[in-house]
Every structure is written in structure tokens, then in C-alpha cells.
Design a protein around this motif. Structure first.
Motif, PDB file in Angstrom:
ATOM      1  N   ASP A 191       0.814  -1.217   0.000  1.00  6.23           N
ATOM      2  CA  ASP A 191       0.000   0.000   0.000  1.00  6.23           C
ATOM      3  C   ASP A 191       0.850   1.270   0.000  1.00  6.23           C
ATOM      4  OD1 ASP A 191      -2.482   1.349   0.032  1.00  6.23           O
ATOM      5  OD2 ASP A 191      -2.355   1.607   2.207  1.00  6.23           O
ATOM      6  N   THR A 192       2.134   1.129  -0.333  1.00  7.37           N
ATOM      7  CA  THR A 192       3.023   2.290  -0.341  1.00  7.37           C
ATOM      8  C   THR A 192       3.741   2.403  -1.681  1.00  7.37           C
ATOM      9  OG1 THR A 192       4.927   1.083   0.551  1.00  7.37           O
ATOM     10  CG2 THR A 192       3.415   2.069   2.149  1.00  7.37           C
ATOM     11  N   ASP A 193       4.371   3.547  -1.900  1.00 11.79           N
ATOM     12  CA  ASP A 193       5.150   3.773  -3.116  1.00 11.79           C
ATOM     13  C   ASP A 193       6.623   3.479  -2.913  1.00 11.79           C
ATOM     14  OD1 ASP A 193       2.878   4.845  -4.557  1.00 11.79           O
ATOM     15  OD2 ASP A 193       3.089   6.624  -3.278  1.00 11.79           O
ATOM     16  N   VAL A 194       7.078   3.670  -1.684  1.00  5.87           N
ATOM     17  CA  VAL A 194       8.506   3.510  -1.386  1.00  5.87           C
ATOM     18  C   VAL A 194       8.670   2.957   0.031  1.00  5.87           C
ATOM     19  CG1 VAL A 194       8.774   5.914  -0.613  1.00  5.87           C
ATOM     20  CG2 VAL A 194      10.754   4.675  -1.437  1.00  5.87           C
ATOM     21  N   VAL A 195       9.656   2.075   0.173  1.00  3.57           N
ATOM     22  CA  VAL A 195      10.012   1.533   1.482  1.00  3.57           C
ATOM     23  C   VAL A 195      11.328   2.184   1.890  1.00  3.57           C
ATOM     24  CG1 VAL A 195      10.710  -0.544   2.748  1.00  3.57           C
ATOM     25  CG2 VAL A 195       8.870  -0.676   1.047  1.00  3.57           C
ATOM     26  N   ALA A 196      11.387   2.691   3.111  1.00  2.00           N
ATOM     27  CA  ALA A 196      12.600   3.334   3.614  1.00  2.00           C
ATOM     28  C   ALA A 196      13.174   2.517   4.765  1.00  2.00           C
ATOM     29  CB  ALA A 196      12.310   4.762   4.070  1.00  2.00           C
ATOM     30  N   MET A 197      14.374   1.987   4.545  1.00  2.00           N
ATOM     31  CA  MET A 197      15.103   1.316   5.620  1.00  2.00           C
ATOM     32  C   MET A 197      15.788   2.419   6.427  1.00  2.00           C
ATOM     33  SD  MET A 197      16.810  -1.930   3.606  1.00  2.00           S
ATOM     34  CE  MET A 197      17.699  -0.903   2.420  1.00  2.00           C
ATOM     35  N   VAL A 198      15.485   2.488   7.707  1.00  2.00           N
ATOM     36  CA  VAL A 198      15.997   3.552   8.568  1.00  2.00           C
ATOM     37  C   VAL A 198      17.064   2.985   9.493  1.00  2.00           C
ATOM     38  CG1 VAL A 198      15.385   5.271  10.325  1.00  2.00           C
ATOM     39  CG2 VAL A 198      13.771   4.733   8.476  1.00  2.00           C
ATOM     40  N   MET A 199      18.184   3.691   9.556  1.00  2.00           N
ATOM     41  CA  MET A 199      19.273   3.274  10.429  1.00  2.00           C
ATOM     42  C   MET A 199      19.824   4.485  11.166  1.00  2.00           C
ATOM     43  SD  MET A 199      22.347   0.813   9.311  1.00  2.00           S
ATOM     44  CE  MET A 199      23.633   0.381  10.457  1.00  2.00           C
ATOM     45  N   ASP A 200      19.945   4.356  12.451  1.00  2.00           N
ATOM     46  CA  ASP A 200      20.497   5.388  13.332  1.00  2.00           C
ATOM     47  C   ASP A 200      22.004   5.490  13.071  1.00  2.00           C
ATOM     48  OD1 ASP A 200      21.688   6.567  15.616  1.00  2.00           O
ATOM     49  OD2 ASP A 200      20.345   5.557  17.005  1.00  2.00           O
ATOM     50  N   ALA A 201      22.520   6.698  12.915  1.00  2.00           N
ATOM     51  CA  ALA A 201      23.949   6.905  12.631  1.00  2.00           C
ATOM     52  C   ALA A 201      24.850   6.371  13.730  1.00  2.00           C
ATOM     53  CB  ALA A 201      24.227   8.396  12.414  1.00  2.00           C
ATOM     54  N   THR A 202      24.317   6.205  14.938  1.00  2.00           N
ATOM     55  CA  THR A 202      25.149   5.727  16.047  1.00  2.00           C
ATOM     56  C   THR A 202      25.196   4.199  16.149  1.00  2.00           C
ATOM     57  OG1 THR A 202      23.352   5.766  17.679  1.00  2.00           O
ATOM     58  CG2 THR A 202      24.628   7.810  17.378  1.00  2.00           C
ATOM     59  N   GLU A 203      24.425   3.507  15.316  1.00  2.00           N
ATOM     60  CA  GLU A 203      24.412   2.037  15.356  1.00  2.00           C
ATOM     61  C   GLU A 203      25.746   1.477  14.877  1.00  2.00           C
ATOM     62  OE1 GLU A 203      21.011  -0.027  13.657  1.00  2.00           O
ATOM     63  OE2 GLU A 203      19.818   1.779  13.905  1.00  2.00           O
TER      64      GLU A 203
ATOM     65  N   GLY B 278      17.279   4.277   1.619  1.00  2.00           N
ATOM     66  CA  GLY B 278      17.830   4.238   2.956  1.00  2.00           C
ATOM     67  C   GLY B 278      17.776   5.620   3.576  1.00  2.00           C
ATOM     68  N   ILE B 279      17.582   5.677   4.876  1.00  2.00           N
ATOM     69  CA  ILE B 279      17.599   6.947   5.609  1.00  2.00           C
ATOM     70  C   ILE B 279      18.466   6.757   6.846  1.00  2.00           C
ATOM     71  CG2 ILE B 279      16.280   8.708   6.827  1.00  2.00           C
ATOM     72  CD1 ILE B 279      13.846   7.960   5.117  1.00  2.00           C
ATOM     73  N   VAL B 280      19.513   7.561   6.956  1.00  2.00           N
ATOM     74  CA  VAL B 280      20.359   7.565   8.139  1.00  2.00           C
ATOM     75  C   VAL B 280      19.870   8.706   9.024  1.00  2.00           C
ATOM     76  CG1 VAL B 280      22.703   7.759   9.052  1.00  2.00           C
ATOM     77  CG2 VAL B 280      22.318   6.670   6.821  1.00  2.00           C
ATOM     78  N   THR B 281      19.465   8.382  10.248  1.00  2.00           N
ATOM     79  CA  THR B 281      18.926   9.375  11.166  1.00  2.00           C
ATOM     80  C   THR B 281      19.941   9.730  12.253  1.00  2.00           C
ATOM     81  OG1 THR B 281      17.965   7.630  12.532  1.00  2.00           O
ATOM     82  CG2 THR B 281      16.542   8.603  10.838  1.00  2.00           C
ATOM     83  N   LYS B 282      19.598  10.706  13.037  1.00  2.00           N
ATOM     84  CA  LYS B 282      20.375  11.142  14.208  1.00  2.00           C
ATOM     85  C   LYS B 282      21.788  11.602  13.836  1.00  2.00           C
ATOM     86  CE  LYS B 282      17.755   8.146  17.266  1.00  2.00           C
ATOM     87  NZ  LYS B 282      17.809   7.160  18.352  1.00  2.00           N
ATOM     88  N   VAL B 283      21.920  12.265  12.693  1.00  2.00           N
ATOM     89  CA  VAL B 283      23.241  12.750  12.287  1.00  2.00           C
ATOM     90  C   VAL B 283      23.675  13.956  13.105  1.00  2.00           C
ATOM     91  CG1 VAL B 283      23.086  11.767   9.980  1.00  2.00           C
ATOM     92  CG2 VAL B 283      22.340  14.113  10.354  1.00  2.00           C
ATOM     93  N   ASP B 284      22.774  14.516  13.892  1.00  2.00           N
ATOM     94  CA  ASP B 284      23.135  15.619  14.791  1.00  2.00           C
ATOM     95  C   ASP B 284      23.971  15.114  15.968  1.00  2.00           C
ATOM     96  OD1 ASP B 284      20.854  15.208  17.142  1.00  2.00           O
ATOM     97  OD2 ASP B 284      20.163  14.687  15.120  1.00  2.00           O
ATOM     98  N   GLN B 285      24.128  13.809  16.107  1.00  2.00           N
ATOM     99  CA  GLN B 285      24.915  13.213  17.182  1.00  2.00           C
ATOM    100  C   GLN B 285      26.420  13.351  16.935  1.00  2.00           C
ATOM    101  OE1 GLN B 285      23.517  11.483  19.974  1.00  2.00           O
ATOM    102  NE2 GLN B 285      21.599  12.343  19.270  1.00  2.00           N
TER     103      GLN B 285
ATOM    104  N   ILE C   2      20.615  11.362   4.368  1.00  2.00           N
ATOM    105  CA  ILE C   2      21.229  11.551   5.678  1.00  2.00           C
ATOM    106  C   ILE C   2      20.502  12.714   6.336  1.00  2.00           C
ATOM    107  CG2 ILE C   2      23.372  12.129   6.872  1.00  2.00           C
ATOM    108  CD1 ILE C   2      24.840  10.755   4.512  1.00  2.00           C
ATOM    109  N   VAL C   3      19.790  12.428   7.451  1.00  2.00           N
ATOM    110  CA  VAL C   3      18.893  13.424   8.028  1.00  2.00           C
ATOM    111  C   VAL C   3      19.005  13.527   9.542  1.00  2.00           C
ATOM    112  CG1 VAL C   3      17.207  13.014   6.172  1.00  2.00           C
ATOM    113  CG2 VAL C   3      16.911  11.891   8.371  1.00  2.00           C
ATOM    114  N   SER C   4      18.511  14.638  10.049  1.00  2.00           N
ATOM    115  CA  SER C   4      18.323  14.828  11.486  1.00  2.00           C
ATOM    116  C   SER C   4      16.958  15.475  11.687  1.00  2.00           C
ATOM    117  CB  SER C   4      19.403  15.732  12.079  1.00  2.00           C
ATOM    118  OG  SER C   4      19.040  16.122  13.394  1.00  2.00           O
ATOM    119  N   ALA C   5      16.094  14.808  12.415  1.00  2.00           N
ATOM    120  CA  ALA C   5      14.784  15.379  12.730  1.00  2.00           C
ATOM    121  C   ALA C   5      14.914  16.500  13.752  1.00  2.00           C
ATOM    122  CB  ALA C   5      13.847  14.295  13.248  1.00  2.00           C
ATOM    123  N   VAL C   6      16.026  16.529  14.480  1.00  2.00           N
ATOM    124  CA  VAL C   6      16.250  17.558  15.498  1.00  2.00           C
ATOM    125  C   VAL C   6      16.741  18.857  14.857  1.00  2.00           C
ATOM    126  CG1 VAL C   6      17.605  18.171  17.542  1.00  2.00           C
ATOM    127  CG2 VAL C   6      16.676  15.868  17.317  1.00  2.00           C
ATOM    128  N   SER C   7      17.815  18.770  14.049  1.00  2.00           N
ATOM    129  CA  SER C   7      18.392  19.974  13.443  1.00  2.00           C
ATOM    130  C   SER C   7      17.762  20.327  12.097  1.00  2.00           C
ATOM    131  CB  SER C   7      19.904  19.794  13.259  1.00  2.00           C
ATOM    132  OG  SER C   7      20.172  18.845  12.233  1.00  2.00           O
TER     133      SER C   7
END
Length: 145
Positions: A63-75, A94-101, A122-127
Motif C-alpha cells: 500500500d506504499t510507493d517507497v520503502v525506507a530502511m531507517v538506520m540510526d547513525a550511532t548504530e 535508505g535513511i540515516v537518522t540522528k546525524v546531529d549526534q 542523511i537526516v536529522s529530525a532535530v536539526s
């Protein structure tokens, strides 16, 4: 706007990212079941952490157009095996999160590409870093994208 499903480890930032993309702010909480936030489908981390639940991810992806595998940059290890993306008959990013770390994203980017991500954001939801590029990608429809 493309409808995107987020999959990834518990606490990788999927719900926060979905909230910020759709509402502009986050209601920090633990996702207990598959949840739709605007055009984003948020899945519990347990669905990718437990292979018995992969079927739920596959069915939900239809039911979606795209699948995003999310991985925390600190993993320091990944749950996504090589070529994991071929299980989905959708575009997989792919989406790398928490790059503000202030950590290197090299391992996460490499892991997501090995898993089959066609493009990595490569994203940060905080910054807010990288969110505009991701939003532009999701807004783009058709052959020219």
C-alpha cells in the motif's frame, strides 16, 4: 506525494522522522502497531527485529510507493542483511537518522547500500539537516524524478 513506509530498529528515529515530516514537530512515543502519519506508514521496530514478522512488512508495503530502511547513525551493527530490499516490489531507499549526534555516517550508509537501498538520505529530525532533500524526493512524481 509518495506514500512511504519506514522500517528499522526500535529507537532508530522512525516515528520522530514521520512526525517531523508530516506535522513539523514530534510527539515522542513508542510505536506499538503499524501507524499512518499523513503519507508516512510507521512500523514498530520489532517488525524488522523479528524475522517472523517480515510478512507484516511485506504486506504493508503493498500500500506504499517507497520503502525506507531507517538506520540510526550511532548504530554499530545492522539488522538489514545484504540484498534485503529485493523482498519488496517497491522502490527501496535508505535513511540515516540522528546525524546531529556528530558521528560518522559511513557504516550506516554502507550497510543500507549493501541491503539494496537505491538512494540514501542523511537526516536529522532535530536539526532539520537533510529533511528538505527527503521532502523533495517524496514530492516528486513521474518519470523525471
Amino acid at each position: 506525494m509518495k506514500k512511504m513506509m519506514l522500517i528499522g530498529r526500535t529507537d532508530s528515529g522512525k516515528t520522530t522522522l514521520a512526525d517531523v515530516l508530516q506535522k513539523g514537530y514530534s510527539d515522542a512515543r513508542k510505536t506499538q502497531s503499524i501507524e499512518r502519519i499523513g503519507t508516512v506508514v510507521d512500523t514498530p521496530g520489532e517488525f524488522v527485529e523479528n524475522r517472523r514478522l517480515y510478512r507484516a512488512l511485506l504486506i504493508t508495503s503493498y500500500d506504499t510507493d517507497v520503502v525506507a530502511m531507517v538506520m540510526d547513525a550511532t548504530e554499530n551493527h545492522t539488522l538489514f542483511p545484504p540484498n534485503f530490499a529485493i523482498a519488496f516490489n517497491r522502490e527501496v531507499i535508505g535513511i540515516v537518522t540522528k546525524v546531529d549526534q556528530d558521528v560518522s555516517t559511513d557504516y550506516a550508509v554502507s550497510s543500507l547500500k549493501k541491503a539494496g537501498a537505491e538512494k540514501v538520505f542523511i537526516v536529522s529530525a532535530v536539526s532539520g539537516e537533510g529533511l528538505e532533500e527527503l521532502k523533495s524526493y517524496l514530492a516528486c512524481e513521474g518519470e523525471s524524478c
